[in-house]
Motif scaffolding. Structure first.
Motif, PDB file in Angstrom:
ATOM      1  N   GLU A 142       5.670  20.635   7.505  1.00  0.00           N
ATOM      2  CA  GLU A 142       6.971  19.994   7.682  1.00  0.00           C
ATOM      3  C   GLU A 142       5.751  19.236   9.021  1.00  0.00           C
ATOM      4  O   GLU A 142       5.650  17.903   9.198  1.00  0.00           O
ATOM      5  N   ASP A 143       5.189  19.828  10.038  1.00  0.00           N
ATOM      6  CA  ASP A 143       4.806  18.588  11.332  1.00  0.00           C
ATOM      7  C   ASP A 143       3.447  18.683  11.751  1.00  0.00           C
ATOM      8  O   ASP A 143       3.434  18.425  11.676  1.00  0.00           O
ATOM      9  N   ARG A 144       3.103  19.087   9.769  1.00  0.00           N
ATOM     10  CA  ARG A 144       1.285  18.337  10.518  1.00  0.00           C
ATOM     11  C   ARG A 144       1.393  17.229   9.259  1.00  0.00           C
ATOM     12  O   ARG A 144       0.246  17.099   9.211  1.00  0.00           O
ATOM     13  N   TYR A 145       2.366  17.087   9.016  1.00  0.00           N
ATOM     14  CA  TYR A 145       2.584  16.365   7.673  1.00  0.00           C
ATOM     15  C   TYR A 145       2.896  14.472   7.465  1.00  0.00           C
ATOM     16  O   TYR A 145       4.724  14.890   7.601  1.00  0.00           O
ATOM     17  N   TYR A 146       2.618  13.306   8.320  1.00  0.00           N
ATOM     18  CA  TYR A 146       3.539  12.186   8.152  1.00  0.00           C
ATOM     19  C   TYR A 146       3.095  11.477   6.954  1.00  0.00           C
ATOM     20  O   TYR A 146       2.680  10.879   7.550  1.00  0.00           O
ATOM     21  N   ARG A 147       3.814  11.040   6.595  1.00  0.00           N
ATOM     22  CA  ARG A 147       3.485   9.888   5.282  1.00  0.00           C
ATOM     23  C   ARG A 147       4.973   8.524   5.708  1.00  0.00           C
ATOM     24  O   ARG A 147       5.970   9.108   5.285  1.00  0.00           O
ATOM     25  N   PHE A 148       4.393   7.555   5.976  1.00  0.00           N
ATOM     26  CA  PHE A 148       5.465   6.482   6.238  1.00  0.00           C
ATOM     27  C   PHE A 148       5.012   5.714   5.188  1.00  0.00           C
ATOM     28  O   PHE A 148       3.892   4.620   4.421  1.00  0.00           O
ATOM     29  N   GLN A 149       5.987   5.790   3.917  1.00  0.00           N
ATOM     30  CA  GLN A 149       6.066   4.608   2.943  1.00  0.00           C
ATOM     31  C   GLN A 149       7.295   3.635   2.699  1.00  0.00           C
ATOM     32  O   GLN A 149       8.194   4.220   2.647  1.00  0.00           O
ATOM     33  N   ALA A 150       7.244   2.957   1.946  1.00  0.00           N
ATOM     34  CA  ALA A 150       8.751   2.011   1.409  1.00  0.00           C
ATOM     35  C   ALA A 150       8.338   1.752  -0.233  1.00  0.00           C
ATOM     36  O   ALA A 150       7.288   1.178  -0.483  1.00  0.00           O
ATOM     37  N   LYS A 151       9.954   1.034  -0.673  1.00  0.00           N
ATOM     38  CA  LYS A 151       9.566   0.775  -1.665  1.00  0.00           C
ATOM     39  C   LYS A 151       9.211  -0.852  -1.403  1.00  0.00           C
ATOM     40  O   LYS A 151       9.612  -1.286  -0.313  1.00  0.00           O
ATOM     41  N   LEU A 152       8.635  -1.858  -2.521  1.00  0.00           N
ATOM     42  CA  LEU A 152       8.696  -3.080  -2.120  1.00  0.00           C
ATOM     43  C   LEU A 152       9.479  -4.051  -2.468  1.00  0.00           C
ATOM     44  O   LEU A 152       9.188  -4.951  -3.415  1.00  0.00           O
ATOM     45  N   ASN A 153      10.696  -3.385  -2.495  1.00  0.00           N
ATOM     46  CA  ASN A 153      12.888  -4.520  -3.184  1.00  0.00           C
ATOM     47  C   ASN A 153      12.536  -6.144  -2.578  1.00  0.00           C
ATOM     48  O   ASN A 153      12.995  -7.001  -3.568  1.00  0.00           O
ATOM     49  N   GLU A 154      12.018  -6.361  -1.472  1.00  0.00           N
ATOM     50  CA  GLU A 154      12.290  -7.742  -0.958  1.00  0.00           C
ATOM     51  C   GLU A 154      10.802  -8.535  -0.662  1.00  0.00           C
ATOM     52  O   GLU A 154      10.819  -9.679  -0.449  1.00  0.00           O
ATOM     53  N   CYS A 155      10.036  -7.471  -1.778  1.00  0.00           N
ATOM     54  CA  CYS A 155       8.558  -8.429  -0.863  1.00  0.00           C
ATOM     55  C   CYS A 155       7.378  -8.317  -2.104  1.00  0.00           C
ATOM     56  O   CYS A 155       7.895  -7.591  -3.410  1.00  0.00           O
ATOM     57  N   ASN A 156       7.204  -9.096  -2.389  1.00  0.00           N
ATOM     58  CA  ASN A 156       5.776  -9.193  -3.684  1.00  0.00           C
ATOM     59  C   ASN A 156       4.773  -7.972  -3.900  1.00  0.00           C
ATOM     60  O   ASN A 156       4.441  -8.150  -2.462  1.00  0.00           O
ATOM     61  N   ASP A 157       4.766  -7.246  -4.609  1.00  0.00           N
ATOM     62  CA  ASP A 157       3.671  -6.218  -4.942  1.00  0.00           C
ATOM     63  C   ASP A 157       2.068  -6.628  -5.571  1.00  0.00           C
ATOM     64  O   ASP A 157       1.251  -5.789  -4.841  1.00  0.00           O
ATOM     65  N   ALA A 158       1.794  -7.393  -5.576  1.00  0.00           N
ATOM     66  CA  ALA A 158       0.793  -8.172  -5.542  1.00  0.00           C
ATOM     67  C   ALA A 158       0.103  -8.249  -5.245  1.00  0.00           C
ATOM     68  O   ALA A 158       0.679  -8.399  -3.662  1.00  0.00           O
ATOM     69  N   MET A 159      -1.314  -8.039  -4.819  1.00  0.00           N
ATOM     70  CA  MET A 159      -1.648  -7.771  -3.717  1.00  0.00           C
ATOM     71  C   MET A 159      -2.548  -8.817  -2.964  1.00  0.00           C
ATOM     72  O   MET A 159      -3.522  -8.887  -1.878  1.00  0.00           O
ATOM     73  N   ASP A 160      -2.603 -10.519  -3.455  1.00  0.00           N
ATOM     74  CA  ASP A 160      -2.675 -11.594  -2.736  1.00  0.00           C
ATOM     75  C   ASP A 160      -1.707 -12.605  -3.014  1.00  0.00           C
ATOM     76  O   ASP A 160      -2.080 -13.628  -2.676  1.00  0.00           O
ATOM     77  N   ASP A 161       0.090 -12.921  -2.460  1.00  0.00           N
ATOM     78  CA  ASP A 161       0.453 -13.309  -2.254  1.00  0.00           C
ATOM     79  C   ASP A 161       0.548 -13.621  -0.907  1.00  0.00           C
ATOM     80  O   ASP A 161       0.767 -13.286  -0.122  1.00  0.00           O
ATOM     81  N   THR A 162      -0.109 -14.558  -0.809  1.00  0.00           N
ATOM     82  CA  THR A 162      -0.261 -15.229   0.844  1.00  0.00           C
ATOM     83  C   THR A 162       0.313 -16.296   1.484  1.00  0.00           C
ATOM     84  O   THR A 162       0.644 -16.896   2.074  1.00  0.00           O
ATOM     85  N   SER A 163       1.637 -16.532   0.592  1.00  0.00           N
ATOM     86  CA  SER A 163       2.615 -17.010   0.916  1.00  0.00           C
ATOM     87  C   SER A 163       3.560 -16.671   2.319  1.00  0.00           C
ATOM     88  O   SER A 163       3.372 -15.128   2.711  1.00  0.00           O
ATOM     89  N   SER A 164       3.763 -17.827   3.061  1.00  0.00           N
ATOM     90  CA  SER A 164       4.274 -17.858   4.676  1.00  0.00           C
ATOM     91  C   SER A 164       5.211 -16.719   4.255  1.00  0.00           C
ATOM     92  O   SER A 164       5.427 -15.613   5.260  1.00  0.00           O
ATOM     93  N   THR A 165       6.091 -16.579   2.969  1.00  0.00           N
ATOM     94  CA  THR A 165       7.335 -16.349   3.308  1.00  0.00           C
ATOM     95  C   THR A 165       6.836 -14.786   2.568  1.00  0.00           C
ATOM     96  O   THR A 165       7.661 -13.549   3.866  1.00  0.00           O
ATOM     97  N   ASN A 166       6.005 -15.055   1.988  1.00  0.00           N
ATOM     98  CA  ASN A 166       5.373 -13.203   1.596  1.00  0.00           C
ATOM     99  C   ASN A 166       5.102 -12.365   2.940  1.00  0.00           C
ATOM    100  O   ASN A 166       5.632 -11.252   2.842  1.00  0.00           O
ATOM    101  N   LEU A 167       4.247 -12.999   3.870  1.00  0.00           N
ATOM    102  CA  LEU A 167       4.020 -12.024   4.938  1.00  0.00           C
ATOM    103  C   LEU A 167       4.800 -11.500   6.067  1.00  0.00           C
ATOM    104  O   LEU A 167       4.587 -10.844   6.755  1.00  0.00           O
ATOM    105  N   ARG A 168       5.515 -12.489   5.857  1.00  0.00           N
ATOM    106  CA  ARG A 168       6.604 -12.698   6.342  1.00  0.00           C
ATOM    107  C   ARG A 168       7.144 -11.001   6.736  1.00  0.00           C
ATOM    108  O   ARG A 168       8.002 -10.485   7.390  1.00  0.00           O
TER     109      ARG A 168
END
Length: 319
Positions: free
Chosen positions: A268-294
């Motif tokens: 456990e102390d040799r592997y750290y994974r930081f990840q989260a669900k995109l609940n408030e963000c667009n999951d698209a790879m190319d949404d560069t709107s100012s709202t999504n960037l923020r």
């Protein structure tokens, strides 16, 4: 006591690369050290590869030219140029059905400016960037240590490596790279389709480099999609409708598998994974709107805050 080897792995995700960039920025602030000096190996896929190359790019006096915060600014400030297309291109591509969604000139211009004349062999910390060779039908790994040993065949300008690892099918046309010797040509696309989370590959590479069995892996995600693919919609889909959703399925599916495997293989102390669900963000790879960037920027910050104990523990090990 043998030295613990420290390995950083960064997922792909297009503009969502802001998320791991923010986490890395917080890591630099917490430790007071540049990322390149904290790790013995850095591995990245797609946007993760873009960040990895920037973090190991040499500046003055052998120091890294860019901070992680510069990576945040790259995507926040230049994302609209990377994912840009004219109305004429939209028409010619029939809205991405008959051709790639974006012309390459925008992304190539940004990478050319960002990396300048730097080459893969110049990396100040060993780096591996993933891609896939479509003519030979094999995974292709850009390795800085191999580039140093064989400059004629495996060394390339960093901007070209970044272009190859981000050549996501349907988004950008494949990248065409020619070896310095002129003897070999490579046709490359984004490796996110099979190794979007490159942490397992990072562990394998660390072992092959002789970094030892005591390895600390830090793995950074770019957000997990939450939008369901409803049966009522998908049941009638053909190739055209499945093209984009398959990317998300591949990204999230392979990442979940790699996370499970490393949880079983490493303490456990040799592997750290930081990840989260995109609940408030667009999951698209190319949404560069100012709202999504923020929103993406804020999500990166919240990942650090929500995992404060693990983050502090990791920082202690890295510093």
């Amino acid at each position: 006591m043998a030295k613990k080897s420290r390995v950083l792995s960064i997922d792909g995700g297009g503009i969502r690369g802001i998320i791991p960039a923010v986490i890395l920025s917080e890591l630099e602030k917490a430790t007071g050290k540049p990322i390149a000096r904290m790790f013995d190996l850095i591995v990245g896929t797609s946007s993760g590869g873009v960040l990895a190359l920037g973090l190991v790019m040499p500046g003055e006096d052998g120091k890294p030219k860019y901070t992680a915060d510069d990576g945040v600014r790259l995507y926040m400030g230049q994302g609209h140029r990377i994912f840009s297309r004219s109305t004429l291109h939209k028409v010619r591509s029939i809205w991405s059905v008959e051709a790639e969604k974006y012309p390459a000139r925008g992304i190539e211009a940004v990478f050319g400016e960002y990396y300048g004349e730097a080459r893969l062999k110049d990396a100040i910390t060993p780096v591996v960037v993933t891609s896939y060779e479509i003519e030979r039908r094999v995974p292709f790994f850009f390795k800085s240590e191999r580039a140093k040993a064989d400059e004629a065949e495996y060394d390339f300008p960093m901007w070209q490596v970044a272009r190859a690892t981000t050549a996501a099918p349907t988004f950008f046309q494949p990248a065409r790279l020619v070896a310095a010797s002129g003897a070999r040509t490579y046709s490359l696309v984004d490796a996110g389709i099979f190794v979007n989370d490159p942490a397992m590959s990072a562990l394998a590479e660390a072992r092959s480099m002789g970094l030892g069995d005591d390895v600390l892996i830090v793995s950074l995600g770019s957000g997990e999609a939450t939008q369901p693919i409803l049966y009522q919609r998908a049941v009638g889909w053909g190739l055209r409708q499945w093209a984009q959703p398959l990317f998300g399925i591949s990204f999230d599916g392979t990442s979940s598998i790699v996370n499970y495997q490393l949880q079983q293989l490493l303490p456990e102390d040799r592997y750290y994974r930081f990840q989260a669900k995109l609940n408030e963000c667009n999951d698209a790879m190319d949404d560069t709107s100012s709202t999504n960037l923020r929103s993406l920027q804020l999500l990166g910050q919240s990942i650090v805050e929500d995992n404060a104990d693990a983050f502090r523990e990791m920082c202690d090990q890295l510093s």
